[in-house]
Design an enzyme around this catalytic site. Sequence first.
Site, PDB file in Angstrom:
ATOM      1  N   ALA A  98       0.845  -1.200   0.000  1.00  0.00           N
ATOM      2  CA  ALA A  98       0.000   0.000   0.000  1.00  0.00           C
ATOM      3  C   ALA A  98       0.876   1.245   0.000  1.00  0.00           C
ATOM      4  O   ALA A  98       1.879   1.306   0.707  1.00  0.00           O
ATOM      5  CB  ALA A  98      -0.905   0.001   1.229  1.00  0.00           C
ATOM      6  N   CYS A  99       0.491   2.209  -0.805  1.00  0.00           N
ATOM      7  CA  CYS A  99       1.156   3.511  -0.809  1.00  0.00           C
ATOM      8  C   CYS A  99       0.078   4.577  -0.650  1.00  0.00           C
ATOM      9  O   CYS A  99      -1.050   4.255  -0.277  1.00  0.00           O
ATOM     10  CB  CYS A  99       1.978   3.705  -2.082  1.00  0.00           C
ATOM     11  SG  CYS A  99       1.003   3.657  -3.593  1.00  0.00           S
ATOM     12  N   LYS A 100       0.398   5.805  -0.927  1.00  0.00           N
ATOM     13  CA  LYS A 100      -0.566   6.883  -0.696  1.00  0.00           C
ATOM     14  C   LYS A 100      -1.766   6.809  -1.644  1.00  0.00           C
ATOM     15  O   LYS A 100      -2.907   6.842  -1.207  1.00  0.00           O
ATOM     16  CB  LYS A 100       0.134   8.237  -0.820  1.00  0.00           C
ATOM     17  CG  LYS A 100      -0.694   9.398  -0.360  1.00  0.00           C
ATOM     18  CD  LYS A 100       0.138  10.666  -0.298  1.00  0.00           C
ATOM     19  CE  LYS A 100      -0.655  11.792   0.324  1.00  0.00           C
ATOM     20  NZ  LYS A 100       0.170  12.990   0.511  1.00  0.00           N
ATOM     21  N   MET A 127      -3.906   4.037   0.132  1.00  0.00           N
ATOM     22  CA  MET A 127      -4.562   4.408   1.384  1.00  0.00           C
ATOM     23  C   MET A 127      -5.668   5.430   1.158  1.00  0.00           C
ATOM     24  O   MET A 127      -6.638   5.479   1.913  1.00  0.00           O
ATOM     25  CB  MET A 127      -3.537   4.940   2.382  1.00  0.00           C
ATOM     26  CG  MET A 127      -2.651   3.869   2.976  1.00  0.00           C
ATOM     27  SD  MET A 127      -3.576   2.571   3.824  1.00  0.00           S
ATOM     28  CE  MET A 127      -4.355   3.490   5.144  1.00  0.00           C
TER      29      MET A 127
END
Length: 140
Positions: A98-100, A127
């Site tokens: 998961a990243c931004k 996210m």
Amino acid sequence: MIDQLFEFVQNHPLLVGAFLLVLTAWIAYEVRNSSSGGVTSGEATQLVNREDAVVLDLREAGEFKAGHIAGARNIPQSKLDERMRELDKFKGKPIIVACKHGQSAGVAQAKLTKAGFERVLKLKGGMAQWQADGLPVVKK
């Protein structure tokens, strides 16, 4: 203005054809890459609950502390190469990256797959999508 467009198309058929070909190829590439190895927020939740998947959060520590998925491990993308050994014990489990916003997770996904991790998936939308879906985050 529409008349000028039609005139341009009639005067430059090769240029317009090349543009349409490139546009079609680009759209096909984006569609293919957006669906490869990605999971939705709901699918990620099922993987965590049913298969004990590990969530790897690539955001910087400040963003991670502001809100992250419960049980997620934080390794910023800039430090992934040097800290990848921390994940060796999870090689047999699904790993959800998961990243931004879901855009930079693909790079980490490729690195982990190349390093021998069996099942690496990226969180579609990152996210931002997780929170938009109203799913819980932990703040520490």
